[in-house]
Design an enzyme around this catalytic site. Structure first.
Site, short mmCIF file in Angstrom:
data_model
loop_
_atom_site.label_atom_id
_atom_site.label_comp_id
_atom_site.label_asym_id
_atom_site.label_seq_id
_atom_site.Cartn_x
_atom_site.Cartn_y
_atom_site.Cartn_z
N ASP A 217 -12.50 -4.25 -1.63
CA ASP A 217 -13.45 -5.38 -1.67
C ASP A 217 -14.76 -4.94 -1.04
OD1 ASP A 217 -11.23 -5.75 0.58
OD2 ASP A 217 -13.16 -6.35 1.41
N GLU B 200 0.84 -1.21 0.00
CA GLU B 200 0.00 0.00 0.00
C GLU B 200 0.87 1.26 0.00
OE1 GLU B 200 -1.89 -1.77 3.48
OE2 GLU B 200 -3.79 -0.98 2.77
N1 ADE Z 1 -8.66 -4.17 4.15
C1 ADE Z 1 -9.10 -4.30 2.90
N2 ADE Z 1 -10.26 -4.98 2.86
C2 ADE Z 1 -10.58 -5.27 4.14
C3 ADE Z 1 -11.65 -5.95 4.76
N3 ADE Z 1 -12.65 -6.47 4.06
N4 ADE Z 1 -11.63 -6.07 6.10
C4 ADE Z 1 -10.62 -5.55 6.82
N5 ADE Z 1 -9.59 -4.91 6.29
C5 ADE Z 1 -9.57 -4.77 4.96
#
Ligand code: ADE
Length: 232
Positions: A194, A4
């Site tokens: 996501d 990142e």
């Molecule tokens: N970082 C990126 N996606 C995530 C998720 N679904 N839960 C926790 N941290 C995250």
């Protein structure tokens, strides 16, 4: 995570500053030529050789960095997150949170405030600099809910719903509490990799979108910093 941070370290030509963390800690601090900006990463786990993630490393790294750099005025927590479709998120949406809260600290002891203590909400609606960044760049606001799991249980879901979480990550609520303890402003910059209420497993979408999210952060961070610098 290193992935990142890497595009931003490259874009801003940041160099390692070895004096910030004691050698026992795996964290790394980078700075620019004018020492007006410091970027902290959590390093790798000594046993498993994966990037350190989660609330413990976030809190420890930020707090230790502030002991070495007490004049820092604004903390920026940049990283990825899961987003809720029902609150307007898509892959790539950027959120500047107005609240941090935990969804996996369930301490229900009737007739005590432990339940709310566990949720540990930090209200950031009066952080003028975060509000300005959000408004100027047209990003979303709302609650960033944090916990130490990539997935989420039914109980986590109930707490996230109670806080109307817009995004879910593994650091922000902890950094919100550290920033509050130190009296620092906090600007979260969270890019959705996501969809928490989508139909794909988080890890699949997360891995597929991690590098494009890191590129989005690298594009967004200089704009965020520009706004912060003008206000200082
Ligand atoms: N970082 C990126 N996606 C995530 C998720 N679904 N839960 C926790 N941290 C995250």
């Amino acid at each position: 995570m290193e992935a990142e941070a890497a595009p931003t370290i490259k874009k801003l030509a940041l160099q390692v500053l070895p004096t910030v963390f004691p050698s026992a800690l795996p964290y790394q601090c980078y700075t620019d030529s004018t020492k007006s900006l410091y970027l902290v990463t959590s390093g790798k786990d000594a046993t498993h050789a994966v990037d350190n993630v989660g609330t413990m490393h976030a809190a420890l790294a930020v707090s230790t960095a502030l002991m070495a750099l007490p004049d820092i005025k604004v903390i920026v927590n940049a990283g990825t997150c899961g987003g809720f479709i029902k609150r307007g998120c898509k892959i790539g949406t950027v959120v500047i949170p107005t609240k941090g809260a935990f969804h996996d600290r369930r301490i229900v002891i009737p007739s005590t405030p432990f339940e709310q203590y566990g949720i540990g909400a930090t209200d950031l609606t009066s952080c003028a600099i975060a509000n300005e960044v959000r408004e100027k760049l047209g990003y979303l606001g709302g609650c960033c809910s944090s916990g130490d799991s990539l997935d989420h249980s039914k109980e986590d879901d109930e707490i996230m719903e109670g806080n109307e979480a817009v995004v879910k990550c593994m650091e922000f609520a902890a950094i919100s509490q550290v920033a509050k303890m130190w009296g620092k402003d906090l600007v979260g910059v969270k890019v959705v990799t996501d969809l928490v209420d989508g139909d794909k497993p988080a890890f699949e979408e997360f891995m597929a979108n991690l590098s494009s999210a890191a590129e989005a952060l690298q594009a967004s961070i200089p704009q965020v910093l520009e706004i912060i610098k003008k206000e200082e």
